[in-house]
Design a protein around this motif. Structure first.
Motif, PDB file in Angstrom:
ATOM      1  N   CYS A 134       7.215  33.123  58.598  1.00 59.01           N
ATOM      2  CA  CYS A 134       6.373  32.839  57.423  1.00 59.01           C
ATOM      3  C   CYS A 134       7.102  33.232  56.148  1.00 59.01           C
ATOM      4  N   SER A 135       7.730  34.411  56.152  1.00 59.86           N
ATOM      5  CA  SER A 135       8.395  34.846  54.919  1.00 59.86           C
ATOM      6  C   SER A 135       9.553  33.909  54.577  1.00 59.86           C
ATOM      7  N   MET A 136      10.212  33.385  55.595  1.00 56.85           N
ATOM      8  CA  MET A 136      11.313  32.455  55.329  1.00 56.85           C
ATOM      9  C   MET A 136      10.799  31.145  54.724  1.00 56.85           C
ATOM     10  N   ILE A 137       9.678  30.662  55.247  1.00 57.79           N
ATOM     11  CA  ILE A 137       9.109  29.413  54.718  1.00 57.79           C
ATOM     12  C   ILE A 137       8.763  29.601  53.233  1.00 57.79           C
ATOM     13  N   LEU A 138       8.132  30.747  52.919  1.00 57.08           N
ATOM     14  CA  LEU A 138       7.754  30.979  51.527  1.00 57.08           C
ATOM     15  C   LEU A 138       8.992  31.163  50.648  1.00 57.08           C
ATOM     16  N   TRP A 139      10.013  31.811  51.223  1.00 53.30           N
ATOM     17  CA  TRP A 139      11.252  31.998  50.457  1.00 53.30           C
ATOM     18  C   TRP A 139      11.903  30.650  50.153  1.00 53.30           C
ATOM     19  N   ILE A 140      11.800  29.709  51.075  1.00 48.64           N
ATOM     20  CA  ILE A 140      12.336  28.357  50.835  1.00 48.64           C
ATOM     21  C   ILE A 140      11.601  27.722  49.643  1.00 48.64           C
ATOM     22  N   LEU A 141      10.279  27.926  49.604  1.00 48.99           N
ATOM     23  CA  LEU A 141       9.506  27.388  48.474  1.00 48.99           C
ATOM     24  C   LEU A 141       9.972  28.014  47.157  1.00 48.99           C
ATOM     25  N   VAL A 142      10.208  29.339  47.184  1.00 50.85           N
ATOM     26  CA  VAL A 142      10.679  30.026  45.974  1.00 50.85           C
ATOM     27  C   VAL A 142      12.036  29.442  45.559  1.00 50.85           C
ATOM     28  N   CYS A 143      12.925  29.275  46.530  1.00 51.26           N
ATOM     29  CA  CYS A 143      14.261  28.734  46.228  1.00 51.26           C
ATOM     30  C   CYS A 143      14.163  27.343  45.614  1.00 51.26           C
ATOM     31  N   LEU A 144      13.292  26.508  46.184  1.00 51.17           N
ATOM     32  CA  LEU A 144      13.151  25.148  45.672  1.00 51.17           C
ATOM     33  C   LEU A 144      12.615  25.169  44.240  1.00 51.17           C
ATOM     34  N   MET A 145      11.678  26.074  43.977  1.00 53.54           N
ATOM     35  CA  MET A 145      11.074  26.129  42.650  1.00 53.54           C
ATOM     36  C   MET A 145      12.024  26.727  41.626  1.00 53.54           C
ATOM     37  N   LYS A 188      17.277  23.476  35.394  1.00 58.01           N
ATOM     38  CA  LYS A 188      16.265  24.012  36.295  1.00 58.01           C
ATOM     39  C   LYS A 188      15.051  23.080  36.239  1.00 58.01           C
ATOM     40  N   PRO A 189      14.472  22.707  37.376  1.00 63.45           N
ATOM     41  CA  PRO A 189      13.313  21.823  37.316  1.00 63.45           C
ATOM     42  C   PRO A 189      12.142  22.519  36.609  1.00 63.45           C
ATOM     43  N   ILE A 190      11.359  21.727  35.902  1.00 60.59           N
ATOM     44  CA  ILE A 190      10.242  22.328  35.151  1.00 60.59           C
ATOM     45  C   ILE A 190       9.009  22.361  36.043  1.00 60.59           C
ATOM     46  N   LEU A 191       8.468  23.556  36.182  1.00 61.41           N
ATOM     47  CA  LEU A 191       7.291  23.713  37.043  1.00 61.41           C
ATOM     48  C   LEU A 191       6.031  23.369  36.283  1.00 61.41           C
ATOM     49  N   SER A 192       5.122  22.686  36.967  1.00 62.04           N
ATOM     50  CA  SER A 192       3.824  22.395  36.336  1.00 62.04           C
ATOM     51  C   SER A 192       3.030  23.684  36.261  1.00 62.04           C
ATOM     52  N   GLU A 193       2.317  23.864  35.165  1.00 62.46           N
ATOM     53  CA  GLU A 193       1.480  25.050  35.014  1.00 62.46           C
ATOM     54  C   GLU A 193       0.135  24.832  35.681  1.00 62.46           C
TER      55      GLU A 193
END
Lengths: 435, 286
Positions: A134-145, A188-193
């Protein structure tokens, strides 16, 4: 957040200590059976033998390696490691929500859904390895963002698929998300708020003048971008290098136990899946390819639709995919539920579902269907009653409850793309052109 | 700047991770294999059988223990002066996880006080049940048994129609004239399809008395196959295991697939009919 993490840590430490006491004094052990399997495999590895000499060890050697201190440091080492990952999941949930601009109060509430969920903290403290995944999956999301490059995400993705195969279902939505319109070179991609969550339906209806075939062709050709290819190459290489190395050291045993077993698993023993009784009743004869395909079809269709419909709201897509994947799987055990529990807090701030009463209805139906199943399971396994048929009906009810939850979550969700940018609606429109 | 730092940290952590992984895996795979050498040579009677024969056949096994005494074990004279009487034998518990409980007493006229002796109990498990060797090892660690091993088909997951018989060999220290009680935890396999319950019947165990000379020199170990006698006329030990009902097959298969397809279609419908503005509009109205 700090106080909350400390509270979560305290609960976990107390539970690990309680588990030690229960294991020593009561007949029913607190510790998960799998934890003994991990520990035995780790002890074998520490003494230079193959972890696969421990029957029913069906994981990557990496897990056994992580648990080698169990044999020379303390038998509870693994539980602390898994519980620490469990806390890390809480931290990453908070981080992702902050990145997406969710107000602090909502972040805290959502994180609490993970940290103080009795289901999740017992998983780690009983010695189940899923919190690491689970922590790896979430870390992948952080990396992508976070990243201008997809390399770190690709590396971790390759690793997590090596550890547990199920995240392979996330490959396509990640590829879709790596749209050149979001990821400009060097930027860096712009994150939607969170506050700007709005409708994108107007964008979806664009390009209506283009013909369908031309549209699909354009979409397919523009799908292949360097960033996507790079992600595929890096994640694929990581997966194959790690798997190749393990194969080199542990041979076919590794390949059979850690990989092929999970891919071809048809378990006739009772589990939450609707297919268990069918598999048992037909176990004496081999399943034909047609039968296997038919069983796979509902899973495949649901995954495909969810990916095309929700890929750009990646955490939401991950959550739905995982919940549906588990619900339609040929084998379901309770530990699989953690896979989507870690993603649930990531979608709560975008949900309109109020706890009163729709939220409570979903929760009670899901838990009720599970308890109902467990009751029949108990009668079969611990009382020796012949209730296979009733247990199978309970599995059907559980699938119904899962589907009800999926549909309700979809209907009450505010679609919110992860990244801002001129929306590339082409991929979505392949599927929903006539809408 | 921040992004560059992030990238650097990521790359460093990846390289570090890969290096550690490679080193440790290499070390683990090539570490000393002395552990492997601790296998017990000729310690287990059942092991010698499986070294000679590929699979377990009841009659073959009986012939083996009666006529082909394993290497390293010289036979003590067999007569009726050494008898193991089985006081009781039954299955305890409900459901798929039970214990095979036995109680026995040795009646011997031989002088054993000068020797260290152990009783070896060999349970030939019927096809429908299995013993978990790892669970039994935990019992050894807790001092319940002196030693234990499982031979034959030790796959813990296969249903009984895909598995073979297995044998559990238990070693217990013999103390003078004491009653020997043992509970062996067993688990049911999924039985073949039938109508209600599948019956699994347990036979009598094979019992050996093995003694070493003074000093516990295993070279001088001698074993005796004990004659068994039952004190009371006891009923056979039977375990009833619920089994799948063949008549369910068609309806279960059809409904399972039908149900899955309907559930999948409902989710597909909800996804397709979901409008991105749904949530937005609702939030505006609320």
């Amino acid at each position: 957040m700090e106080a909350m993490t400390q509270g979560g840590a305290l609960v976990r430490v107390l539970l690990i200590l309680y588990g030690e006491w229960q294991d020593a004094h009561l007949e029913v052990r607190y510790t998960d059976v799998d934890y003994f399997v991990f520990s035995d495999a780790a002890a074998l590895m520490a003494s230079g033998r193959s972890p696969y000499q421990r029957s029913t060890y069906r994981y990557s050697p990496l897990i056994a390696f992580l648990l080698t201190p169990n044999s020379f440091l303390h038998p509870s080492w693994g539980k602390f490691l898994f519980s620490a990952s469990d806390l890390l999941v809480g931290f990453l949930i908070h981080k992702i929500l902050k990145l997406r601009g969710v107000p602090e109060k909502l972040c805290t509430y959502s994180t609490m859904v993970w940290l103080f969920n009795p289901f999740t903290f017992t998983i780690g403290t009983r010695g189940n390895c899923e919190p690491i995944v689970c922590s790896m999956i979430l870390w992948i999301l952080v990396c992508l963002m976070n990243g201008t490059t997809s390399t770190p995400a690709a590396f971790w993705y390759g690793l997590v698929v090596h550890l547990r195969i199920y995240p392979i279902v996330y490959a396509f939505p990640i590829i879709l998300l790596l749209d050149p319109l979001y990821f400009q070179p060097g930027k860096k991609p712009i994150l939607s708020e969170w506050s700007s969550r709005t409708s994108v339906s107007s964008q979806n209806s664009s390009n209506t003048k283009t013909t369908k075939s031309k549209y699909i062709w354009n979409s397919l050709t523009s799908m292949i971008t360097w960033r996507r290819v790079k992600f595929g190459i890096i994640s694929g290489s990581t997966f194959f290098i790690l798997t190749g190395l393990c194969f080199y050291f542990y041979g076919w045993n590794f390949l059979h136990e850690a990989l092929l077993y999970h891919l071809t698993r048809t378990d006739p023993r009772h589990n939450f899946s609707i297919y268990f009784y069918h598999i048992y009743l037909n176990y004496e004869q081999d399943f034909s390819i047609v039968e296997k395909l038919i069983a796979f079809l509902p899973q495949f269709i649901v995954q495909l639709v969810l990916i095309f419909r929700f890929a750009f709201d990646l955490p939401f897509c991950f959550f739905l995919q995982t919940l549906a994947f588990v619900a339609f799987n040929k084998v379901i055990t309770a530990q699989y539920f953690v896979w989507f529990f870690c993603l649930l807090p990531l979608i709560l701030p975008w949900s309109n579902m109020k706890l009163k009463w729709k939220g409570l209805a979903c929760i009670s139906l899901w838990i009720g269907a599970q308890i109902h199943w467990l009751m029949w399971g108990y009668l079969l396994e611990f009382r020796g009653k012949n209730v296979f048929f009733q247990l199978w009906l309970a599995s059907l009810l559980f699938l119904a409850a899962n589907s009800f939850v999926v549909i309700n979550v979809i209907c009450n969700h505010k679609f919110s793309r992860v990244f801002c940018g001129e929306f590339s609606s082409r991929t979505v429109n392949i599927f929903f052109l006539d809408k | 700047m921040e992004i560059q730092q992030f990238k650097q940290v990521q790359t460093n952590s990846m390289i570090r991770f890969l290096l550690i992984f490679l080193v440790i895996i290499h070390y683990s795979a090539h570490a000393s294999s002395s552990y492997e050498q601790t296998d017990f040579v000729e310690k287990y009677i059942a092991k010698t059988y499986f070294e000679k024969y590929d699979s377990f056949v009841d009659s073959q096994f009986s012939f083996f223990i009666e006529n082909e005494i394993p290497l390293g074990m010289s036979e003590m004279p067999r007569d009726n002066s050494n008898v193991m009487s089985i006081l009781h034998r039954n299955i305890i518990g409900e459901g798929s996880h039970r214990r095979l409980s036995s109680s026995m007493r040795l009646k011997t006229q031989s002088e054993l006080t000068e020797q260290s002796c152990e009783i070896i109990i060999i349970e030939r498990l019927p096809n429908g049940v299995f013993a978990d060797p790892f669970e039994l090892q935990h019992l050894v660690h807790r001092g319940v048994f002196n030693d234990v091993a499982v031979f034959g088909d030790t796959n813990l997951e296969l249903p009984s129609f895909r598995s073979n018989q297995s044998v559990v060999e238990i070693h217990m220290i013999y103390e003078d004239d004491s009653e020997i009680n043992l509970d062996v935890p067993l688990h049911a396999r999924y039985p073949p399809l039938g109508h209600g319950f599948s019956l699994v019947e347990f036979g009598q165990p094979d019992l050996f008395l093995c003694c070493c000379g003074l000093g516990g020199n295993s070279v001088n170990r001698s074993c005796l196959l004990m004659q068994t006698s039952e004190d009371k006329a006891s009923s056979p030990v039977i375990w009833e295991i619920p089994c799948g009902i063949k008549e369910h097959a068609q309806v279960v298969s059809a409904v399972s697939f039908g149900f899955a397809v309907v559930a999948a279609l409902l989710i597909v419908l909800a996804s397709i009919s979901y409008s991105d503005s749904t949530g937005f509009d609702k939030s505006k109205h609320s």
